[in-house]
Write a protein that holds these residues in place. Structure first.
Motif, PDB file in Angstrom:
ATOM      1  N   ILE A 106       0.815  -1.299   0.090  1.00 33.11           N
ATOM      2  CA  ILE A 106      -0.129   0.052   0.007  1.00 33.11           C
ATOM      3  C   ILE A 106       0.834   1.144   0.133  1.00 33.11           C
ATOM      4  O   ILE A 106       1.581   1.490   0.912  1.00 33.11           O
ATOM      5  CB  ILE A 106      -0.885   0.039   1.180  1.00 33.11           C
TER       6      ILE A 106
ATOM      7  N   PHE B   1      -6.314   6.712  -8.247  1.00 31.55           N
ATOM      8  CA  PHE B   1      -5.530   5.357  -7.847  1.00 31.55           C
ATOM      9  C   PHE B   1      -5.202   4.426  -8.842  1.00 31.55           C
ATOM     10  O   PHE B   1      -5.673   4.650  -9.925  1.00 31.55           O
ATOM     11  CB  PHE B   1      -6.635   4.689  -6.847  1.00 31.55           C
TER      12      PHE B   1
ATOM     13  N   TYR C 119     -12.089  -1.061  -4.749  1.00 28.26           N
ATOM     14  CA  TYR C 119     -11.518   0.145  -4.351  1.00 28.26           C
ATOM     15  C   TYR C 119     -12.116   1.357  -4.811  1.00 28.26           C
ATOM     16  O   TYR C 119     -12.416   2.289  -4.313  1.00 28.26           O
ATOM     17  CB  TYR C 119     -10.047   0.151  -4.425  1.00 28.26           C
TER      18      TYR C 119
ATOM     19  N   THR D 148      -2.987   4.424  -3.579  1.00 24.93           N
ATOM     20  CA  THR D 148      -4.341   4.607  -2.933  1.00 24.93           C
ATOM     21  C   THR D 148      -4.827   6.041  -3.534  1.00 24.93           C
ATOM     22  O   THR D 148      -6.060   6.348  -3.283  1.00 24.93           O
ATOM     23  CB  THR D 148      -4.386   4.596  -1.506  1.00 24.93           C
TER      24      THR D 148
ATOM     25  N   ILE E  23      -8.027   9.192   1.613  1.00 25.51           N
ATOM     26  CA  ILE E  23      -6.954   8.549   2.130  1.00 25.51           C
ATOM     27  C   ILE E  23      -6.417   9.306   3.395  1.00 25.51           C
ATOM     28  O   ILE E  23      -5.822   8.311   4.518  1.00 25.51           O
ATOM     29  CB  ILE E  23      -5.860   8.587   1.295  1.00 25.51           C
TER      30      ILE E  23
ATOM     31  N   ALA F 292     -10.723   3.511   1.993  1.00 22.54           N
ATOM     32  CA  ALA F 292      -9.504   3.202   1.658  1.00 22.54           C
ATOM     33  C   ALA F 292      -9.344   1.547   1.908  1.00 22.54           C
ATOM     34  O   ALA F 292      -9.312   0.741   1.116  1.00 22.54           O
ATOM     35  CB  ALA F 292      -8.402   4.109   1.335  1.00 22.54           C
TER      36      ALA F 292
ATOM     37  N   ILE G  72      -9.556  -2.217  -0.032  1.00 20.23           N
ATOM     38  CA  ILE G  72      -8.626  -3.005  -0.148  1.00 20.23           C
ATOM     39  C   ILE G  72      -9.080  -4.268   0.416  1.00 20.23           C
ATOM     40  O   ILE G  72      -8.698  -5.538  -0.196  1.00 20.23           O
ATOM     41  CB  ILE G  72      -7.439  -2.405   0.339  1.00 20.23           C
TER      42      ILE G  72
END
Length: 274
Positions: A158, A171, A195, A237, A249, A256, A260
């Motif tokens: 990440i 992203f 996402y 991200t 984020i 976020a 994921i």
């Protein structure tokens, strides 16, 4: 009588100015290119990261993490519970082994909105691990240095981006250039879907060779890299330099983390591991 020397001095001065401007332009262009290349922090020199606490599945690795073709052809998933590795980009960069010392130049990664990439993605990664563990999945929170030959049913690194242009947003997700597991594209696809749904961020199409050549994927070169049969992706991200992306984020990182976590779970379900 002095007109010629004076003219010559003017010409030389102007030439000097032009050279200076050209030099600044080249440096600026290089910096802008690096900033716009959203994987600029993942150079070919990047490497490293230490063993994490706790027991990890053991697997014989060859010299410097190399594997014989026969090992890969006949490879079978080790018996045991479903396991996922979640790497927080730039976390513990100052603890990398010698082979990964190039990573120390990156510090805390991208900067924007009064914070840095390391702090932002560590927060997201910790939440992802908690969400997975709540579903009964063994999830390891990994720093910059990957344990040699790290084996998992999925590995997700990440990160966050930065750009001089604050309007650049979005992203992106990429798997290894060489994917011996042949499962990374599926993991990538699942993560893109979940996402985007969770964050409502746009997709950034600028995937570079360096992103797909992320050091943690490069078991051919580095000892501290994942096992070649571990499905893996790196997730950028969003942009710390984008006010819109920071609303996700930084201000609402749980969105976020949810995106994921759900993508990983969808992948594991498709593999019959949940």
């Amino acid at each position: 009588m002095e007109s010629a020397p004076t003219s010559r001095r003017i010409v030389l001065a102007l030439a000097g100015i032009c050279i200076t401007i050209a030099g600044i332009s080249i440096l600026s262009a290089r910096y802008l290119l690096q900033a716009s290349d959203n994987t600029s922090s993942y150079t070919t020199d990047e490497v490293g990261f230490e063993f994490i606490e706790g027991a990890l599945p053991e697997m014989g690795v060859g010299l410097n993490g190399k594997y014989l073709p026969s090992e890969l052809e006949n490879w079978q998933r080790p018996a045991g519970t479903t396991r996922v590795g979640i790497q927080a980009g730039h976390w513990k960069n100052d603890e990398v082994p010698q082979e990964l010392e190039g990573l120390t130049r990156n510090g805390g990664g991208a900067i924007g909105g009064g914070t840095n990439e390391r702090a932002v993605v560590l927060n997201i990664a910790e939440q992802v691990v908690a969400l997975l563990q709540a579903q009964g999945i063994e999830a390891d929170l990994l720093p910059t240095t990957v344990p040699p030959g790290y084996i998992a049913d999925a590995f997700v690194s990440i990160h966050a981006d930065g750009n001089l242009n604050s309007s650049v947003s979005g992203f992106k997700i990429a798997g290894p250039r060489r994917d011996y597991s042949q499962k990374s594209p599926t993991l990538e696809k699942q993560l893109y879907a979940t996402y985007e749904k969770a964050t409502q961020l746009p997709q950034d199409p600028s995937i570079s060779h360096r992103m797909r050549g992320y050091y943690a994927f490069n078991w051919r070169r580095y000892e501290h890299a994942i096992h070649p049969m571990t499905p893996a992706v790196i997730v950028e991200t969003g942009f710390l330099t984008s006010p819109a992306d920071r609303q996700i984020i930084v201000a609402t990182p749980q969105r976020a983390a949810q995106g994921i976590s759900e993508g990983i779970q969808a992948f594991l379900q498709g593999e019959g591991l949940l």
